[in-house]
Design an enzyme around this catalytic site. Structure first.
Site, PDB file in Angstrom:
ATOM      1  N   PRO A 158       0.811  -1.211   0.000  1.00  0.00           N
ATOM      2  CA  PRO A 158       0.000   0.000   0.000  1.00  0.00           C
ATOM      3  C   PRO A 158       0.844   1.261   0.000  1.00  0.00           C
ATOM      4  O   PRO A 158       1.695   1.431   0.857  1.00  0.00           O
ATOM      5  CB  PRO A 158      -0.784  -0.093   1.293  1.00  0.00           C
ATOM      6  CG  PRO A 158      -0.292  -1.312   1.996  1.00  0.00           C
ATOM      7  CD  PRO A 158       0.961  -1.740   1.341  1.00  0.00           C
ATOM      8  N   GLU A 159       0.579   2.112  -0.940  1.00  0.00           N
ATOM      9  CA  GLU A 159       1.112   3.465  -0.909  1.00  0.00           C
ATOM     10  C   GLU A 159      -0.043   4.379  -0.501  1.00  0.00           C
ATOM     11  O   GLU A 159      -1.110   3.892  -0.117  1.00  0.00           O
ATOM     12  CB  GLU A 159       1.704   3.826  -2.276  1.00  0.00           C
ATOM     13  CG  GLU A 159       2.784   2.830  -2.694  1.00  0.00           C
ATOM     14  CD  GLU A 159       3.466   3.184  -4.009  1.00  0.00           C
ATOM     15  OE1 GLU A 159       3.584   4.368  -4.305  1.00  0.00           O
ATOM     16  OE2 GLU A 159       3.871   2.256  -4.719  1.00  0.00           O
TER      17      GLU A 159
END
Length: 271
Positions: free
Chosen positions: A2-3
């Site tokens: 996840p960014e």
DNA sequence: TTTTGACCCTGTAAGC
DNA sequence: TGCTTACAGGGTCAAA
């Protein structure tokens, strides 16, 4: 995994479903994620109401009704799943809520973390102190970016992924933002001109906002809290497209390594 | 002070 | 088919 867009998408899912709900049960299946869980976690959490969910960098901040904050980071493989079936042996924590909602923290690689911060300790928490600019805030622009990059000798892409400089930009969105800004990832970070800084700041913001609107990027194991897939991965201009033609100029996308992470760029469009 | 590389842990896919 | 190896979206730490 996840960014910023994936974390923000997850946060919105939690806010819509769980804000205002009281934690009724907590099941812990192992005490160690990236860091050991607080030993008295269940005692401190059960009975508390979650008022709202915020975000700082790639951290989700759950504000509790006693002033403390539940701090969550998904690492590379972490997921927060709402109301689905049990997720198997990598489901490390399960929250039950007063209205029957279920939240599962699933993280095969256990690079994620969870902490519970007392009201007085939020500002100085070691995970939150020293974080860089929030790229979706109104104040994020060319001059602001130039100020934090000034004097940096490292490669531009490596600097963008440094959370002490700019937060939320990971490997995918660094490559995509640099393509949109037409800047080479190998440029020296501290040597950009004002027009280039303005272009880059706008590109980072644009890529992140578009990715959030698309529900994030679903590669391998990321899905939204609701269980839906994101679809921004269908719009990647360079990431994961090694040797395929650039959509703009037709030259093959080049893959290389920077700081031991894959970097994708178009040698025709990015200078 | 800044930058680089190793490392944390597990799953998957490619190569032999 | 089965084994080995490389690689993966993040962050921290020590060494250079």
């Amino acid at each position: 995994m996840p960014e910023l867009p994936e974390v923000e998408t997850t946060r919105r899912g939690l806010q819509g479903r769980l804000a205002g709900r009281r934690i009724a049960t907590l099941t812990q299946r192992r005490p160690d994620l990236r860091f050991p869980l607080p030993p008295d976690l269940e005692q401190r959490l059960v009975g508390r109401r979650l008022l709202r969910f915020g975000r700082r960098a790639k951290y989700i901040l759950g504000e509790l009704d006693d002033g403390s904050t539940l701090l969550l980071h998904l690492g590379m493989s972490g997921r927060l799943l709402l109301d689905g079936p049990p997720a198997g042996r990598h489901e490390h924590l399960t929250f039950g809520f007063d209205d029957g909602a279920i939240l599962r923290f699933v993280d095969p690689r256990r690079f994620g973390m969870l902490d519970l911060i007392p009201a007085a300790g939020l500002r100085d928490h070691p995970r939150l102190a020293g974080l860089g600019l929030e790229p979706l805030e109104a104040s994020f622009d060319g001059p602001a970016l130039g100020a934090v990059l000034a004097g940096r000798q490292s490669a531009l892409k490596v600097a963008l992924m440094d959370q002490r400089i700019v937060v939320g930009v990971g490997n995918i969105y660094a490559s995509e933002s640099l393509f949109l800004a037409r800047l080479s990832p190998r440029r020296r970070a501290g040597w950009l001109k004002p027009a280039q800084l303005a272009r880059l700041a706008a590109a980072i913001r644009s890529v992140l906002q578009d990715a959030i609107a698309a529900g994030g990027s679903s590669l391998r194991d990321y899905i939204q809290a609701s269980g839906e897939l994101g679809f921004y991965q269908d719009r990647f201009a360079v990431y994961g497209r090694a040797d395929q033609p650039c959509f703009t100029c037709g030259q093959p996308i080049r893959k290389s390594l920077q700081a031991n992470r894959a970097t994708f760029m178009c040698p025709g469009c990015q200078r």
